[in-house]
Scaffold this active site. Structure first.
Site, mmCIF file in Angstrom:
data_model
loop_
_atom_site.group_PDB
_atom_site.id
_atom_site.type_symbol
_atom_site.label_atom_id
_atom_site.label_comp_id
_atom_site.label_asym_id
_atom_site.label_seq_id
_atom_site.Cartn_x
_atom_site.Cartn_y
_atom_site.Cartn_z
ATOM 1 N N TYR A 33 39.356 -38.956 10.160
ATOM 2 C CA TYR A 33 38.484 -38.920 10.982
ATOM 3 C C TYR A 33 37.177 -39.492 9.901
ATOM 4 O O TYR A 33 37.137 -38.764 8.646
ATOM 5 C CB TYR A 33 37.737 -37.582 11.411
ATOM 6 C CG TYR A 33 36.350 -37.399 11.761
ATOM 7 C CD1 TYR A 33 35.845 -38.110 13.044
ATOM 8 C CD2 TYR A 33 35.419 -36.785 10.873
ATOM 9 C CE1 TYR A 33 34.639 -37.972 13.637
ATOM 10 C CE2 TYR A 33 33.937 -36.831 11.645
ATOM 11 C CZ TYR A 33 33.787 -37.342 12.774
ATOM 12 O OH TYR A 33 32.270 -37.315 13.164
ATOM 13 N N HIS A 37 21.253 -43.035 11.818
ATOM 14 C CA HIS A 37 20.748 -41.437 11.757
ATOM 15 C C HIS A 37 19.459 -41.193 10.880
ATOM 16 O O HIS A 37 19.214 -40.003 10.797
ATOM 17 C CB HIS A 37 22.044 -40.614 11.326
ATOM 18 C CG HIS A 37 23.045 -40.653 12.503
ATOM 19 N ND1 HIS A 37 23.865 -41.637 12.941
ATOM 20 C CD2 HIS A 37 23.520 -39.322 13.110
ATOM 21 C CE1 HIS A 37 24.668 -40.949 13.887
ATOM 22 N NE2 HIS A 37 24.502 -39.651 14.037
ATOM 23 N N ASN A 57 27.316 -34.880 6.122
ATOM 24 C CA ASN A 57 28.123 -33.831 6.956
ATOM 25 C C ASN A 57 27.906 -32.502 6.058
ATOM 26 O O ASN A 57 28.872 -32.148 5.335
ATOM 27 C CB ASN A 57 29.472 -34.154 7.184
ATOM 28 C CG ASN A 57 30.183 -34.126 8.437
ATOM 29 O OD1 ASN A 57 29.210 -33.750 9.334
ATOM 30 N ND2 ASN A 57 31.117 -34.370 8.670
ATOM 31 N N ARG A 59 1.992 5.862 4.618
ATOM 32 C CA ARG A 59 3.213 6.915 4.405
ATOM 33 C C ARG A 59 4.411 6.468 4.575
ATOM 34 O O ARG A 59 5.445 7.019 3.735
ATOM 35 C CB ARG A 59 2.855 8.086 5.222
ATOM 36 C CG ARG A 59 3.995 9.197 5.191
ATOM 37 C CD ARG A 59 3.434 10.743 5.791
ATOM 38 N NE ARG A 59 2.658 10.352 7.058
ATOM 39 C CZ ARG A 59 3.192 10.787 8.340
ATOM 40 N NH1 ARG A 59 4.643 11.364 8.510
ATOM 41 N NH2 ARG A 59 2.861 10.647 9.427
#
Length: 508
Positions: A50, A80, A192, A291
């Site tokens: 891939y 991208h 990635n 407190r």
């Protein structure tokens, strides 16, 4: 000089990002990267892998011709680099580059050494890639934001250099830098991963630690102002609960207040047997915002510590796909790029930061509301009541900013929207989570800044300057250097900004 070796801890990470410590790459790291690259080059020659010889995402079923494999990486980067909105600030970008550099140096990505070396130069020479805040969904990692980093590494896009926005080509020529060599999967290897959300997350953690430190100090000083009893801070009381954070916050408060002349002991006033009042003029115990500080800020402390651990794990993890393993001589396909760990931690961090800002707002309201504190003039107004306004105007800012934090604290972790032809059918939104968390932290600093201005005015209203403990006196003096005591009404926005800058300047 800090060497990147086997493991990068958050302390060294912060020194590089915040103190501009230069880095160098250990020879063993370079060897590991080169071995990974050489293995992948040989292994991929006759196999389907891939992102090496296939398309990406839902297009992975298409084989890429050998002659087009390198162009594929350029196509991925350019297509991208599609971010919008405001550019990330230089600190966030530097942290993101360092996070990516460290994970690529693990040798699980099969990239060539030119990537490592050029990223090192960007950090050491303070060259800031133009990366936009909008674009990442946090699965397949920070694809869009990291594409903008990759764009710079191939010599394209824009950078910020010596205060100016310039083309990468121009800056590389000035600095005599060469773009990376794209040889197998350098585009996908760079893009990635979770490095942008993680880098921003580490900046957030450092700022959150500083913010918590100031919140503890402010709480201590308010305890002095109201001359609170000390038993709610005692080791005995707080250790009846088993939470580390509560113990630590109570301890910090005791240390801060140890020289105080104002904090009282309950045994001297209410346990002595000499008090015969039917209606007590002084409070038996204080409001919760005074407190219950160890119980409120304790979870903040614990959360920050846990977030830091997760982030340190992430920068020392392989968050890529596929993963190249030289030892087993295999390439493994999976989803290490998924950002759920970071997204969840950023949601946690912004939740506790919002609670911290709520505490600061309630403490501020206590000081400003004379009917509640029964000590101070309304709005800690040191001028003429009715004619002057004191801190009245800035309370609106603190209230609205706290309200914004409450809205921003809605979870990103559970707001997945499927995209990418439903290939990315469940995503982390981790980058959004980290950026919104950053906004929440900055907002909280604004609220605490307004609180601290009010605190020093309150000290003067009560003439306690010489009664407070040493730690408080030092803080008082520092803030008074920024904003002298005032009775007449002031234009407040520059003052608030200066005090906010003072509070944020110290990174822990």
């Amino acid at each position: 000089m800090i060497q990147l070796k086997e493991y990068l801890n958050l302390e060294d990470f912060s020194r590089i990002v915040f103190s501009n410590e230069p880095i160098e790459i250990n020879k063993n790291v370079m060897k590991r990267v080169e071995e990974s690259f050489a293995f992948l080059k040989e292994f991929s020659s006759n196999k389907v892998i891939y992102g090496v010889n296939t398309g990406f995402g839902p297009m992975a079923q298409y084989r890429i011709k050998e002659s087009d494999c390198l162009q594929l990486q350029y196509n991925l980067i350019r297509s991208h680099a599609s971010g919008t909105n405001q550019p990330l600030n230089s600190t966030h970008v530097k942290a993101a580059i360092l996070a990516r550099l460290n994970t690529l140096s693990l040798g699980n990505s099969g990239i060539n050494s030119s990537v490592i070396l050029l990223m090192k130069e960007l950090i050491n020479r303070n060259i800031t890639p133009l990366i936009f805040s909008h674009g990442g969904v946090g699965a397949s990692g920070d694809l869009v934001q990291l594409a903008h980093l990759a764009l710079i590494l191939i010599g394209e896009g824009e950078v910020f250099y010596k205060g100016e926005r310039k083309s990468t080509k121009e800056v590389f020529e000035i600095e005599k830098l060469e773009p990376i060599c794209v040889e197998i999967r350098e585009g996908l290897g760079l893009m990635n991963g979770t490095s942008v959300m993680t880098g921003i997350g580490i900046v957030n953690v450092n700022q959150a630690k500083t913010l918590l430190n100031w919140s503890v100090k402010a709480s201590c000083i308010i305890n002095e102002i109201v001359q609170a009893y000390d038993d709610h801070l005692s080791q005995t009381l707080n250790e009846t609960k088993l939470h580390k954070g509560q113990h630590e916050i109570a301890k910090q408060m005791r240390n801060h207040l140890q020289s105080s002349k104002l904090i009282r002991k309950r045994a001297d006033h209410l346990y002595s047997g000499t008090n015969t009042e039917d209606v007590f003029k002084e409070k038996v115990q204080e409001y919760y915002s005074i407190r219950c500080v160890p119980q409120i800020l304790g979870p903040v402390y614990d959360t920050i510590e846990n977030v830091a651990m997760v982030l340190e794990n992430e920068i020392n993890s392989a968050n890529d796909n596929p993963i190249i393993d030289v030892k087993t001589q295999q390439v493994y396909h999976g989803g290490n790029f998924h950002g759920d760990y970071i997204s969840l931690e950023m949601d946690k961090l912004k939740l506790v930061t919002t609670k911290l800002s709520m505490l600061a707002e309630r403490q501020l309201n206590y000081l400003l509301n004379a009917k509640i504190n029964e000590l101070l003039p309304p709005f800690v107004n040191l001028g003429t009541l009715g004619f002057n306004f004191g801190m009245q105007g800035v309370q609106f800012t603190a209230t609205s900013t706290t309200a914004e934090n409450q809205t921003l604290s809605n979870s990103m972790y559970v707001h997945s929207i499927p995209n990418n032809n439903d290939n990315q059918d469940i995503v982390s939104m981790g980058t959004n989570a980290a950026l919104i968390c950053s906004k929440v932290i900055e907002n909280a600093f604004e609220v605490v800044a307004i609180e601290m201005i009010t605190i020093v005015q309150a000290i003067d209203a009560l003439n306690f300057k010489d009664e407070v403990c040493t730690e408080t006196k030092n803080i008082y003096n520092d803030i008074r250097q920024i904003v002298p005591t005032f009775k007449e009404d002031q234009v407040m926005y520059p003052i608030v900004q200066k005090v906010k800058d003072y509070l944020m300047k110290d990174v822990i």
